[in-house]
Structures are given as C-alpha cells and as structure tokens.
Design a protein around this motif. Structure first.
Motif, PDB file in Angstrom:
ATOM      1  N   SER A   1       4.326  26.325   9.586  1.00 35.98           N
ATOM      2  CA  SER A   1       4.471  25.962   8.395  1.00 35.98           C
ATOM      3  C   SER A   1       4.045  24.232   8.037  1.00 35.98           C
ATOM      4  N   PHE A   2       3.774  23.836   7.005  1.00 33.37           N
ATOM      5  CA  PHE A   2       3.485  22.741   6.508  1.00 33.37           C
ATOM      6  C   PHE A   2       3.619  22.517   5.143  1.00 33.37           C
ATOM      7  N   THR A   3       3.870  21.288   4.630  1.00 31.55           N
ATOM      8  CA  THR A   3       4.098  20.878   3.433  1.00 31.55           C
ATOM      9  C   THR A   3       3.213  19.809   2.863  1.00 31.55           C
ATOM     10  N   LEU A   4       2.869  20.083   1.520  1.00 35.60           N
ATOM     11  CA  LEU A   4       1.954  19.214   0.768  1.00 35.60           C
ATOM     12  C   LEU A   4       2.877  18.424  -0.091  1.00 35.60           C
ATOM     13  N   ARG A   5       2.934  17.143  -0.024  1.00 36.11           N
ATOM     14  CA  ARG A   5       4.056  16.267  -0.849  1.00 36.11           C
ATOM     15  C   ARG A   5       3.117  15.584  -1.773  1.00 36.11           C
ATOM     16  N   LEU A   6       3.402  15.381  -2.860  1.00 33.58           N
ATOM     17  CA  LEU A   6       2.676  14.711  -4.043  1.00 33.58           C
ATOM     18  C   LEU A   6       3.089  13.213  -3.865  1.00 33.58           C
ATOM     19  N   THR A   7       2.003  12.554  -3.785  1.00 34.54           N
ATOM     20  CA  THR A   7       2.089  10.965  -3.523  1.00 34.54           C
ATOM     21  C   THR A   7       1.939  10.515  -5.034  1.00 34.54           C
ATOM     22  N   PRO A   8       3.034   9.817  -5.326  1.00 33.44           N
ATOM     23  CA  PRO A   8       3.027   9.113  -6.625  1.00 33.44           C
ATOM     24  C   PRO A   8       1.814   8.084  -6.888  1.00 33.44           C
TER      25      PRO A   8
ATOM     26  N   ALA B   1      14.428  18.270  -3.792  1.00 30.72           N
ATOM     27  CA  ALA B   1      13.668  17.216  -3.056  1.00 30.72           C
ATOM     28  C   ALA B   1      13.434  16.165  -3.921  1.00 30.72           C
ATOM     29  N   PRO B   2      13.314  14.810  -3.450  1.00 32.33           N
ATOM     30  CA  PRO B   2      13.128  13.630  -4.238  1.00 32.33           C
ATOM     31  C   PRO B   2      11.575  13.533  -4.785  1.00 32.33           C
ATOM     32  N   HIS B   3      10.786  14.305  -4.133  1.00 27.68           N
ATOM     33  CA  HIS B   3       9.543  14.196  -4.612  1.00 27.68           C
ATOM     34  C   HIS B   3       8.657  15.696  -4.684  1.00 27.68           C
ATOM     35  N   GLU B   4       7.903  15.942  -5.436  1.00 21.27           N
ATOM     36  CA  GLU B   4       7.519  17.216  -5.629  1.00 21.27           C
ATOM     37  C   GLU B   4       6.568  17.616  -4.573  1.00 21.27           C
ATOM     38  N   GLU B   5       7.041  18.947  -3.902  1.00 16.29           N
ATOM     39  CA  GLU B   5       6.097  19.369  -2.731  1.00 16.29           C
ATOM     40  C   GLU B   5       6.149  20.908  -2.848  1.00 16.29           C
ATOM     41  N   ARG B   6       5.333  21.326  -2.035  1.00 11.84           N
ATOM     42  CA  ARG B   6       5.186  22.848  -1.779  1.00 11.84           C
ATOM     43  C   ARG B   6       4.714  23.109  -0.222  1.00 11.84           C
ATOM     44  N   GLY B   7       5.480  24.247   0.110  1.00 12.29           N
ATOM     45  CA  GLY B   7       5.342  24.654   1.477  1.00 12.29           C
ATOM     46  C   GLY B   7       4.274  25.707   1.357  1.00 12.29           C
ATOM     47  N   TYR B   8       3.649  25.558   2.898  1.00 13.04           N
ATOM     48  CA  TYR B   8       2.644  26.584   3.117  1.00 13.04           C
ATOM     49  C   TYR B   8       2.585  27.033   4.733  1.00 13.04           C
TER      50      TYR B   8
END
Length: 130
Positions: free
Chosen positions: A116-123, A102-109
């Motif tokens: 399901s949902f994803t937390l995606r790091l905002t640069p 994935a182009p951005h760091e993310e984690r699934g929960y």
C-alpha cells in the motif's frame, strides 16, 4: 564519523523486476543496481528504493480490518487525478479508505505486488494573488 551513508526502502516481492518497473514509472527513476534477486532504483527527487525477491511472500492484504498497517509509503503530488491515472496505467490499483478526517487530501493505492501507498496532495506554496 558517520557509519550510515544512505538509506534505502526495500520491498519484498515475488517479481522484483516487475515492481521496479512500476516504481521507476511512478517516480521517474533510474535503475542503479540489479542482481538476480534485487533491483535498486533512484528517483528524480533522490528517493531510493529496492525490491528483493522472496518466492514465498504473502502479499499484503490491507485494508482488511483484521490486518494492521505494517508499513506503507507516502508520495506527495501536485495533481491527484493525474497521479491516479499514472498509477493505474502503470498497474497499480486504488484502495478504498475511510480517512475523510485527514488534514490533507489523499488517496490510497496498492502497487502491483499489493504494497500500500498513499498519494498526498501538496498544497501550492506560492503566495495568494489578490
């Protein structure tokens, strides 16, 4: 003339009050409407969600390979570790994902009802300091 004035993401679940409490904590939200079978919230950033009672619901089972991603939510965060601690404290659970490309760091929960949902790091958007 605009026909649609607002949109709301609605998740079906067995216990809308419980799921609304989870997302209220996650999104710093307030309850805007509640009936016996539906609870609606609005987050601090304007996100609107509702939770509808379905006593016959079968919880989602992603990431099992035989089931597809029917729908999921993405949330942007500035600190993945802090956000994960909050998700777990609220009753969510991490999901294993193999999306290392994935182009951005993310984690699934998964939320307490299994959605399901994803937390995606905002640069950071601030200019780099030299």
């Amino acid at each position: 003339m605009t026909l649609v004035t607002a949109g709301v993401v609605v998740l079906d679940c067995a216990e809308p009050e419980m799921l609304a409490a989870f997302y209220k904590g996650l999104l710093d939200a307030e309850e805007t409407d509640a009936t016996a079978n539906r609870v609606e919230i609005r987050g601090a950033e304007g996100i609107r969600m509702a939770f509808r009672r379905d006593v016959n619901i079968t919880p989602p089972s992603w990431p099992r390979p035989e089931n597809s991603f029917q729908a999921h939510l993405d949330f942007r965060v500035t600190d993945l570790d802090a956000a994960e601690r909050e998700v777990v404290a609220l009753g969510g659970r991490p999901l294993e994902t193999n999306d290392a490309g994935a182009p951005h760091e993310e984690r699934g929960y998964a939320d307490p009802a299994g959605h399901s949902f994803t937390l995606r790091l905002t640069p950071p958007t601030a200019p780099k300091q030299h």
